[in-house]
Design an enzyme around this catalytic site. Sequence first.
Site, mmCIF file in Angstrom:
data_model
loop_
_atom_site.group_PDB
_atom_site.id
_atom_site.type_symbol
_atom_site.label_atom_id
_atom_site.label_comp_id
_atom_site.label_asym_id
_atom_site.label_seq_id
_atom_site.Cartn_x
_atom_site.Cartn_y
_atom_site.Cartn_z
ATOM 1 N N ASN A 59 0.856 -1.174 0.000
ATOM 2 C CA ASN A 59 0.000 0.000 0.000
ATOM 3 C C ASN A 59 0.898 1.232 0.000
ATOM 4 O OD1 ASN A 59 -1.724 2.182 1.426
ATOM 5 N ND2 ASN A 59 -3.192 0.562 0.949
ATOM 6 N N GLU A 69 1.925 -14.194 4.403
ATOM 7 C CA GLU A 69 1.533 -15.149 5.441
ATOM 8 C C GLU A 69 0.243 -14.712 6.127
ATOM 9 O OE1 GLU A 69 6.108 -14.937 5.352
ATOM 10 O OE2 GLU A 69 4.421 -13.588 5.039
#
Length: 152
Positions: A59, A69
Amino acid sequence: MSDPTTTRTYGLTASEISNLGEKATAAKSLAYCPYSDFRVGCALLCEDGEVVLGANIENASYPVTICAERTAFSKAIVEGRKRFRAVGVCTDISPPASPCGMCRQFIREFCDLNTPIFMWDKDGQYVVMPLEKLLPMSFGPEQLRKPDPASK
């Protein structure tokens, strides 16, 4: 290629380990990483034999980024899967990268300390170790169990 010691130690077949690596590698291609160009793929081998994938999603506001994960585990939990036999992570570097500290703690929430974490490099070679070695002296759910009132 897995060795017999690894399959014996973790109770996985060579085929399961190979499949986990292939899936983690495929998940890596799904990464959204326009800022770092550091692709990470994750594959979770669930207790029921299903494999759930995750990839890192960056982002522009860097702290909002989510690792592969945590993406995989969040997806698995939402799908009702809460028991895992192995975790596979794949990157484009060599030697292989391990999950970051935040991901290790996230994995700890849902995995036994003996759960194998397979880490593949860009050439398909892997290192494996149990979660306990990646996160020694970990803090887990059992530390937050409420005490039995009868024991007071």
